[in-house]
Structures are given as structure tokens and as C-alpha cells.
Design a protein around this motif. Structure first.
Motif, PDB file in Angstrom:
ATOM      1  N   THR A  57      42.230  31.221  37.317  1.00  0.00           N
ATOM      2  CA  THR A  57      43.077  31.866  38.336  1.00  0.00           C
ATOM      3  C   THR A  57      42.578  33.202  38.870  1.00  0.00           C
ATOM      4  OG1 THR A  57      44.398  33.017  36.678  1.00  0.00           O
ATOM      5  CG2 THR A  57      45.167  30.832  37.403  1.00  0.00           C
ATOM      6  N   ASP A  58      41.792  33.948  38.085  1.00  0.00           N
ATOM      7  CA  ASP A  58      41.517  35.344  38.445  1.00  0.00           C
ATOM      8  C   ASP A  58      42.845  36.103  38.570  1.00  0.00           C
ATOM      9  OD1 ASP A  58      40.112  37.619  39.002  1.00  0.00           O
ATOM     10  OD2 ASP A  58      39.470  37.019  41.007  1.00  0.00           O
ATOM     11  N   HIS A  59      43.787  35.739  37.701  1.00  0.00           N
ATOM     12  CA  HIS A  59      45.119  36.377  37.710  1.00  0.00           C
ATOM     13  C   HIS A  59      44.965  37.885  37.543  1.00  0.00           C
ATOM     14  CE1 HIS A  59      49.441  36.748  36.873  1.00  0.00           C
ATOM     15  NE2 HIS A  59      49.129  37.501  35.832  1.00  0.00           N
TER      16      HIS A  59
ATOM     17  N   VAL B 139      40.434  30.651  31.963  1.00  0.00           N
ATOM     18  CA  VAL B 139      39.300  31.466  31.497  1.00  0.00           C
ATOM     19  C   VAL B 139      38.999  32.649  32.414  1.00  0.00           C
ATOM     20  CG1 VAL B 139      38.180  29.632  30.183  1.00  0.00           C
ATOM     21  CG2 VAL B 139      37.642  29.890  32.616  1.00  0.00           C
ATOM     22  N   HIS B 140      39.932  32.950  33.313  1.00  0.00           N
ATOM     23  CA  HIS B 140      39.692  34.105  34.189  1.00  0.00           C
ATOM     24  C   HIS B 140      41.000  34.849  34.425  1.00  0.00           C
ATOM     25  CE1 HIS B 140      37.147  35.774  37.745  1.00  0.00           C
ATOM     26  NE2 HIS B 140      38.028  36.672  37.338  1.00  0.00           N
ATOM     27  N   THR B 141      41.307  35.789  33.537  1.00  0.00           N
ATOM     28  CA  THR B 141      42.513  36.606  33.721  1.00  0.00           C
ATOM     29  C   THR B 141      42.165  38.082  33.545  1.00  0.00           C
ATOM     30  OG1 THR B 141      43.198  36.589  31.378  1.00  0.00           O
ATOM     31  CG2 THR B 141      43.942  34.751  32.752  1.00  0.00           C
ATOM     32  N   HIS B 142      42.975  38.911  34.180  1.00  0.00           N
ATOM     33  CA  HIS B 142      42.830  40.369  34.050  1.00  0.00           C
ATOM     34  C   HIS B 142      44.189  40.933  33.684  1.00  0.00           C
ATOM     35  CE1 HIS B 142      38.810  40.356  35.834  1.00  0.00           C
ATOM     36  NE2 HIS B 142      39.274  39.536  36.750  1.00  0.00           N
ATOM     37  N   LEU B 143      44.456  40.997  32.391  1.00  0.00           N
ATOM     38  CA  LEU B 143      45.736  41.528  31.930  1.00  0.00           C
ATOM     39  C   LEU B 143      45.549  43.004  31.590  1.00  0.00           C
ATOM     40  CD1 LEU B 143      46.707  38.472  29.674  1.00  0.00           C
ATOM     41  CD2 LEU B 143      47.459  38.959  32.016  1.00  0.00           C
TER      42      LEU B 143
HETATM   43 ZN   LIG Z   1      38.189  38.527  38.222  1.00  0.00          ZN
END
Ligand SMILES: [Zn+2]
Length: 462
Positions: A315-317, A60-64
Motif C-alpha cells: 500500500t505505501d500506507h 510489505v510497504h507501510t510507514h507507521l
Molecule cells: Zn513508501
């Protein structure tokens, strides 16, 4: 006679509450039957005996495909979701970032465009509000109605951050309309002061990124966000909690019965501030916010997961190439793009370092990687569990498969992994998303654009 699309034979189903052996029949993208020795015909059978069947991971935490600091995160919705699928994740909730002057509707359109024709697994979108004028406030209820039920507010970063009054306004709307505010909690002023101070003193190496963002600056903002939510009588979700000081704030709030929830990330469970001291500027690989903390925090956060004080691991990917992107900050840590990859390694790390080493049970792994994310972000029980009627998002996980994590075996579009050299026991071998086999034994069998937008409903408070 009815013929199912797929039957998984003989695996051990794991949910947040149970482990049991059963066959799983899948049809039209859903789980339709669970039971011992299902003998119906099917187009395809897969023998999964000796393997776990986990609900597909939900990150629930990605930055694509996200612009940041003059560059763009290097995974788009194709490469990022393919990497996710290889790592046993079958849904992401990415952050659509509102540009200055943009309406929320325009924001959703920009991000839907990024995902269209690319995502190989289902995706939802949070909206990161950076410019909350009256028109945007008025737009929030309708946007929640359309399935964008969570909003992120940044308490730090120039150009993204919002003030306390803005937070309270947004919290009021989410309370009224069944949404959830998520906060990036760090004290802007303390950090701004320390960054400028170190720069003036020519302390420019990556370690000063960490030293300019002390744990107490995170804890202060976490505590403040909790109080603002309490004033608004709204639920609150803290993203990427990194340290014991912030954890204490969350714990105290939950003990007081407040609807406050928090996530941590693999990097805060496994890595530490020491990584910033790696030679030849390699410390830049770990520049993210909040920064990695002192080593003692790792065990404290694992224990908080085990005890239920933290509810989610995401992840904050947010990957940037070391060459050409991270290097933008060679002369000054403040110019290093913030973020690191992690979307593919999350589930293997949670199992290999968490469950296999006795830090969290297998059910707890499912709880923090799939069930709780689905509940908190309005997707349960469609996602986050293996049950009749739920989406057939299932990971066949081989507890005996051992490997050493290396950038060259991962599928993220980036030239390093922060987890290089970590040996894990247990790895996803088949990933099924929406009833389709997307990854099987190291081969990608999915299709770009097959992932669908998930309209999410009101949060469940846990
Ligand atoms: Zn973030």
C-alpha cells in the motif's frame, strides 16, 4: 485427549495455487491440521461455511509513525495495525528510516521502540538506508543476520536519497549475505528542476505535483536501478511501480532472466491524475510519490499482475490528515506531505475491484497480497499460505458482503480515504493472527503488543 485451540469448520481454503474445502485446526498459534470434518475437540469452533479462508494479507510497504517533511504520519503501530487487521492484513513490513549519523542498529532500536507494546499483528522491518558510510556498510551483514534482510534506498527526496555508487555498494553486500535491496525509483534531478520551475512560475496547485514527476523520470530511475543491480549481480525489488513506462523496464529485465521484482499499489490500480484536479485543494489528498498517473495505466497494471509481470500489491500506507497536515502545502504543492492511507482497504479493493470483476483470479489475489510478499521478504512458508505448520494468520472472507468504502467506517487514524464511495463486494469478516481472533464481525478483539517481530531470512527470487 488433545484439545485444539480453534477449529474453523467448512470454509474454502484459498492458497496461491489451490481452492478446496477443509476444516482448519489451530493450536499454539499454528495451523496443525487440515481435513474434511475434523472431529477432534477444540476450545472454540467457528462455522465458516460459505466463506473463503485466505492467508492473512501481508503489507510489505507501510510507514507507521514516520517523520516526513516537518510532520509525522498519523497512524502509529497501534492504530495502523488495528486498521490493517480490520482489512484482512495480518502482517506488515514497515520501513525503519536511518537518521543521519545513526548506525543501523540504532535505527532498528528506534523502530522497535515505536512498535513495542503497540502492534496487534506481526511486523517485520526493512531498513531505509540514507547515510551509507563504511561503518554502515560493515554493519549490514550482521543486521541481515538479525532478521532485517531488506534495505530500501531512495533515489529521490532531499535528505533521503543516495547516489549510484552507494546503491552498487549496498547491492554487493546484499548479494554476498542474502539480503534484498528495494528502491524508490525516481530521477532526482529532473524532478528537482521541474519543481523549482513550477514554483517560479507560481504553478503551485496539487496537479503540479504530478506534472513535476513525469512517468519517464520514474522509468529512467527504474531502468538505471536494474542496470546497477545487474552490474552487482544482485536481486532487486522496485517499490510502488506506478506506470507502464517503468513496467516495460521491469518486464524487459525479467524476460532477460534478471532477478528483478516489483510491487504496485491499489492507488495506481484505481485512481488517476484526474484526482489532483479535485476542487478546494482536495487534490492534496492524493499527493504521494510517485504520483497517480493517467487513467490508461490502471488496466495495464491490472493486466501485469494477472500475467505475473508484477509480483506484489502493497500500500505505501503513509497517512496525513487533510486538516492541518496536507494543508501545510496550500501555498505550494512542494510542502504537501507525501503519502496517503490504504492499509485497511487493500484486500477488499483487490477482491472487489480485481477478483469480483474478473481482473485477477482468487489465487492470484492470494499470490500478490500474501504468498509473494512472504517469499520475497523471507517469511515463507511460515507466512503467506495456509498449510500445516504455518502461522495461523487467516482471514475469513465473505464474498457476498457488500459495502461502500467510507472514511467513517475505516479504522485508520486519518480524516479521509482516497477510496471514498467505492462499492466493494466481498469483505473480511474475521481476522485471525497468530491463532488469535483479532477482529470478528466489526469488533476489535486483539491486544496491543500481541504482534511479534518477524525475523526474516534471505529473499526467494520469483
Ligand atoms: Zn513508501
Amino acid at each position: 485427549m488433545l484439545e485444539f485451540d480453534l477449529i474453523l469448520k467448512g470454509g474454502q481454503i484459498v492458497t496461491a495455487s489451490d481452492i478446496y474445502t477443509a476444516d482448519v485446526a489451530i493450536h499454539d498459534g499454528r495451523v496443525v491440521l487440515l481435513g474434511r470434518d475434523i472431529s477432534f475437540p477444540a476450545k472454540k469452533f467457528i462455522d465458516v461455511s460459505g466463506k473463503y479462508l485466505l492467508p492473512g494479507g501481508i503489507d510489505v510497504h507501510t510507514h507507521l509513525d514516520m517523520p516526513f517533511g516537518g510532520t509525522v504520519a498519523s497512524d502509529d503501530f497501534a492504530s495502523g495495525t488495528i486498521a490493517a487487521a480490520f482489512g484482512g492484513t495480518t502482517a506488515v513490513v514497515d520501513f525503519a528510516i536511518q537518521g543521519k549519523g545513526q548506525s543501523l542498529k540504532q535505527t532498528t532500536e528506534v523502530w522497535q521502540e515505536k512498535a513495542a507494546g503497540k502492534a496487534v499483528i506481526d511486523y517485520g522491518l526493512h531498513i531505509a538506508i540514507t547515510d551509507l558510510n563504511d561503518a554502515v556498510l560493515a554493519e549490514m551483514p550482521e543486521i541481515i543476520e538479525q532478521g532485517y534482510s531488506s534495505f530500501k534506498l531512495f533515489m529521490t527526496y532531499d535528505g533521503l536519497r543516495v547516489n549510484d555508487d552507494t546503491m552498487v555498494k549496498a547491492l554487493h553486500v546484499t548479494r554476498e549475505h542474502g539480503g534484498l535491496v528495494c528502491v524508490h525509483a525516481e530521477n532526482y534531478y529532473i524532478i528537482d528542476y521541474l519543481v523549482k520551475k513550477f514554483q517560479a512560475e507560481q504553478k503551485t496547485e496539487p496537479i503540479y505535483h504530478a506534472l513535476s514527476r513525469p512517468a519517464l523520470a520514474e522509468a529512467e530511475a527504474t531502468g538505471r536501478a536494474i542496470k546497477l543491480a545487474q552490474i552487482a549481480q544482485a536481486p532487486l525489488y522496485i517499490v510502488h511501480l506506478s506506470c507502464k513506462e517503468s513496467l516495460q523496464e521491469v518486464k524487459r529485465a525479467r524476460e532477460d532472466g534478471l532477478p528483478v521484482m516489483a510491487e504496485t499499489c491499489p492507488q495506481y490500480l484505481l485512481l488517476s491524475e484526474d484526482n489532483y484536479r479535485e476542487p478546494d485543494f482536495h487534490g492534496a489528498k492524493y499527493v504521494m510519490s510517485p504520483p497517480l498517473r493517467t487513467r490508461d495505466n490502471n488496466e495495464i497494471l491490472w493486466r501485469a499482475l494477472a500475467q505475473g509481470d508484477l509480483q506484489v500489491v502493497a500500500t505505501d500506507h503513509c497517512p496525513f490528515f487533510f486538516k492541518g497536515q496536507k494543508e501545510m502545502g496550500r501555498d505550494f504543492f512542494g510542502k504537501i506531505p507525501n503519502g496517503a492511507p490504504g492499509i485497511e482497504a487493500r484486500m477488499p479493493l483487490l477482491y472487489g475491484v480485481g477478483t469480483a470483476e474478473g481482473k485477477i483470479s482468487l489465487q492470484k489475489l492470494v499470490e500478490v497480497s500474501a504468498a509473494n510478499p512472504a517469499k520475497i521478504f523471507g517469511m515463507y512458508p511460515r507466512k503467506g499460505t495456509i498449510a500445516i505448520g504455518s502461522d495461523a494468520d487467516i482471514v475469513v472472507f465473505d464474498p457476498d458482503k457488500e459495502l461502500i468504502l467510507r472514511q467513517k467506517i475505516l479504522h485508520e487514524n486519518v480524516d479521509y480515504t482516497p477510496y471514498e464511495g467505492i462499492r466493494v463486494k466481498g469483505y473480511p469478516v474475521i481476522t485471525i493472527a497468530g491463532g488469535r481472533v483479532v477482529v470478528e464481525n466489526g469488533r476489535f478483539l486483539g491486544e496491543k503488543g500481541a504482534g511479534k517481530f518477524v525475523k526474516r531470512s534471505a529473499p526467494l527470487i520469483i
